[in-house]
Design a protein around this motif. Structure first.
Motif, PDB file in Angstrom:
ATOM      1  N   LEU A  69       0.833  -1.203   0.000  1.00 25.76           N
ATOM      2  CA  LEU A  69       0.000   0.000   0.000  1.00 25.76           C
ATOM      3  C   LEU A  69       0.870   1.256   0.000  1.00 25.76           C
ATOM      4  O   LEU A  69       0.599   2.212  -0.740  1.00 25.76           O
ATOM      5  N   LEU A  70       1.920   1.265   0.817  1.00 25.83           N
ATOM      6  CA  LEU A  70       2.812   2.423   0.868  1.00 25.83           C
ATOM      7  C   LEU A  70       3.533   2.599  -0.460  1.00 25.83           C
ATOM      8  O   LEU A  70       3.748   3.722  -0.924  1.00 25.83           O
ATOM      9  N   GLN A  71       3.895   1.488  -1.085  1.00 30.51           N
ATOM     10  CA  GLN A  71       4.601   1.569  -2.362  1.00 30.51           C
ATOM     11  C   GLN A  71       3.697   2.130  -3.452  1.00 30.51           C
ATOM     12  O   GLN A  71       4.168   2.753  -4.407  1.00 30.51           O
ATOM     13  N   LEU A  72       2.396   1.949  -3.323  1.00 28.02           N
ATOM     14  CA  LEU A  72       1.451   2.449  -4.321  1.00 28.02           C
ATOM     15  C   LEU A  72       1.525   3.965  -4.460  1.00 28.02           C
ATOM     16  O   LEU A  72       1.251   4.514  -5.537  1.00 28.02           O
ATOM     17  N   SER A  73       1.897   4.657  -3.389  1.00 26.10           N
ATOM     18  CA  SER A  73       1.966   6.116  -3.449  1.00 26.10           C
ATOM     19  C   SER A  73       2.999   6.598  -4.459  1.00 26.10           C
ATOM     20  O   SER A  73       2.877   7.699  -5.008  1.00 26.10           O
ATOM     21  N   PRO A 127       5.595  -5.855  -8.128  1.00 27.63           N
ATOM     22  CA  PRO A 127       5.311  -5.028  -9.320  1.00 27.63           C
ATOM     23  C   PRO A 127       3.837  -4.680  -9.503  1.00 27.63           C
ATOM     24  O   PRO A 127       3.520  -3.771 -10.270  1.00 27.63           O
ATOM     25  N   LEU A 128       2.945  -5.398  -8.824  1.00 29.38           N
ATOM     26  CA  LEU A 128       1.514  -5.134  -9.019  1.00 29.38           C
ATOM     27  C   LEU A 128       1.150  -3.709  -8.636  1.00 29.38           C
ATOM     28  O   LEU A 128       0.290  -3.083  -9.269  1.00 29.38           O
ATOM     29  N   THR A 129       1.774  -3.186  -7.587  1.00 29.80           N
ATOM     30  CA  THR A 129       1.457  -1.824  -7.179  1.00 29.80           C
ATOM     31  C   THR A 129       1.858  -0.821  -8.252  1.00 29.80           C
ATOM     32  O   THR A 129       1.174   0.191  -8.464  1.00 29.80           O
ATOM     33  N   TRP A 130       2.954  -1.099  -8.960  1.00 28.74           N
ATOM     34  CA  TRP A 130       3.382  -0.194 -10.026  1.00 28.74           C
ATOM     35  C   TRP A 130       2.436  -0.268 -11.204  1.00 28.74           C
ATOM     36  O   TRP A 130       2.080   0.763 -11.795  1.00 28.74           O
ATOM     37  N   PHE A 131       2.021  -1.481 -11.574  1.00 28.29           N
ATOM     38  CA  PHE A 131       1.076  -1.607 -12.675  1.00 28.29           C
ATOM     39  C   PHE A 131      -0.252  -0.926 -12.329  1.00 28.29           C
ATOM     40  O   PHE A 131      -0.844  -0.226 -13.164  1.00 28.29           O
ATOM     41  N   PHE A 132      -0.704  -1.109 -11.095  1.00 28.32           N
ATOM     42  CA  PHE A 132      -1.975  -0.505 -10.677  1.00 28.32           C
ATOM     43  C   PHE A 132      -1.848   1.019 -10.622  1.00 28.32           C
ATOM     44  O   PHE A 132      -2.722   1.743 -11.112  1.00 28.32           O
TER      45      PHE A 132
END
Length: 500
Positions: A41-45, A182-187
């Protein structure tokens, strides 16, 4: 508890093959989902903030990232009506983030080895939030530059998060964690532009709500920027209350930044020791930079940096190539077709990482999987001129679309190399007290590549076509040369990571 004596060159963690030899029935350790989910979640930022500004531009540029700044650059008045100079200022804003990040990320990662991961992570989230609020309030080009520089200077989170993932996993489940990160980057790369495109100029797009708002008329880009900035603030509170520290801090942040020595620090006598559970002991000390520059670290970080440069070149040229007319060496596709292809590409990346990476890594081993991904970059690049030649001869028929689809499938498979390099970099750390510094060093090298990669690739593409260099195909020969570097370096990787 059994202890293992290590020195600076000794592997940090045991390889999965060694574990299997010691205990053939070893099972995969479940991921610590609560902490790992918080880190995701933090990486999603990060990608959410980076890609949110992508839709701020009109269709006057074919590159998605460049499109994201043209309208904004024009609005701040720095070009004085001369649109031919927009690209220069766009490139400057883009590069300055990575330049400042390259200057500071190693120091933030190194600091996290001393004061703990959480303080550095929370500082990065705070800086991310502050910089986006400032970006949305900027009315001058200088304001845009300073806000992006602030974002890069305070952004040490990428290396720190990778270090924390390494510390909450073990050799049996690290590949699973790598497949999900990598999912957070794709999202984020998908959702960010949607938010930016939907919410910019709200007084025009949502007159029923914002028609009378003087503030949003004066700052038309503040609303989308505030969404990502507020998300970073929420992440800050989640990290403060829920994220657990993964190492034992050696000193307080105040003492570290004042240059004081760690309290109760014992002399580094003999070799550091490490328990079988992977938690470093208090006798381990952080190594100076020159002792990080050992062969395992340099090879792993070099593979990561040059593969990132290759990937950046492909991703930068891809939308330009799709949009360029066929007679000029492209495919002449419209924005909707390009958007659909790139969206499907991101979706396929996420699915393949989740479903295929772990089984392939277990079956082939990390080195073979890395080499396959690095090698596949070459046919991906070769398909650019091949597809153009077919399009010139036959038009956009089924064969052209088959070649485009094949290129996208091969490109998806290349991205497995990114996840493998994550394993190797954490494994290459000379000791557990230097995991953060090792990740920071690798991320610093990647930031340098990303600062100059897009501009170099786009310039080479334009120069090849305008001057008809090597029949307009010079850029692809250049990209193939770049792609050969991480491929050759990959042969110097050990069959099994040093420390895994």
């Amino acid at each position: 508890m059994q202890l293992q004596v290590l020195d600076e060159e000794t592997p940090l963690l045991r390889t999965q093959a060694n574990i299997q030899r010691e205990s053939p029935k070893t099972t995969r350790t479940p991921l610590p989902w609560r902490q790992f989910s918080i880190l995701l979640l933090l990486q999603l930022s990060e990608p959410l903030t980076g890609q949110l500004i992508a839709p701020f531009l009109p269709q006057c540029s074919t590159n998605q990232y460049l499109r994201s700044h043209v309208k904004l650059i024009r609005d701040v008045g720095i070009t004085h009506g001369d649109d031919s100079s927009i690209g220069y200022y766009v490139g400057l804003v883009h590069s300055l983030f990575f330049v400042t990040e390259a200057c500071t990320i190693f120091h933030w990662s190194r600091a996290s080895d001393q004061i703990g991961r959480k303080p550095v992570l929370m500082t990065g989230l705070l800086g991310l939030s502050l910089s986006m609020y400032c970006f949305g309030l900027s009315k001058t080009f200088l304001g845009l530059v300073l806000s992006r520089c602030l974002n890069g200077a305070l952004n040490g989170n990428i290396g720190v998060m990778k270090s924390m993932v390494a510390e909450i996993t073990d050799p049996t489940n690290m590949a699973q964690a790598c497949s999900l990160m990598p999912l957070t980057w794709f999202f984020g790369n998908t959702v960010g532009p949607l938010i930016g495109g939907l919410l910019e100029h709200p007084t025009e797009k949502f007159p029923a709500v914002f028609r009378d708002s003087v503030f949003f008329k004066k700052y038309p880009y503040f609303l989308p920027c505030s969404v990502s900035a507020t998300f970073a603030v929420i992440c800050w509170f989640i990290a403060y209350f829920s994220l657990e520290e993964t190492i034992t801090p050696r000193m307080s942040p105040k003492d570290y930044f004042l240059g004081r020595k760690p309290k109760h620090q014992e002399p580094n006598v003999g070799s550091p020791v490490m328990a079988d559970n992977g938690v470093h002991s208090a006798s381990e000390g952080q190594l100076p930079l020159q002792k990080l520059l050992v062969r395992p670290v340099l090879i792993a970080a070099g593979c990561y940096a040059f593969f990132a440069l290759t990937d950046m070149a492909i991703r930068t040229v891809l939308p330009v190539y799709f949009a360029m007319p066929i007679e000029m060496g492209g495919l002449g596709l419209g924005p909707s077709a390009i958007g659909t292809i790139l969206a499907l590409l991101g979706f396929a990346n996420g699915i393949c990482q989740c479903l295929l990476f772990v089984p392939l890594q277990d079956r082939l081993g990390p080195k073979i999987l890395y080499l396959i991904g690095a090698f596949l970059c070459i046919p991906v690049i070769a398909l650019f001129p091949m597809t153009t030649w077919v399009a010139r001869e036959r038009g956009l028929d089924s064969l052209v679309w088959t070649l485009v689809g094949s290129q996208m499938i091969l490109y998806v498979l290349t991205t497995f190399s990114f996840s493998v390099t994550f394993i190797y970099i954490n494994a290459a750390a000379p000791n557990r007290a230097s995991i953060g510094a090792t990740n920071g060093l690798a991320q610093m090298m990647v930031s340098v590549m990303r600062a100059f990669g897009p501009a170099g690739a786009n310039s080479a593409f334009s120069w090849s076509i305008q001057r008809n260099v090597m029949g307009g195909y010079f850029v692809y020969w250049m990209m193939a040369g770049i792609a050969s570097i991480p491929l050759v370096m990959g042969f110097f990787l050990p069959k099994r990571p040093w420390n895994v």
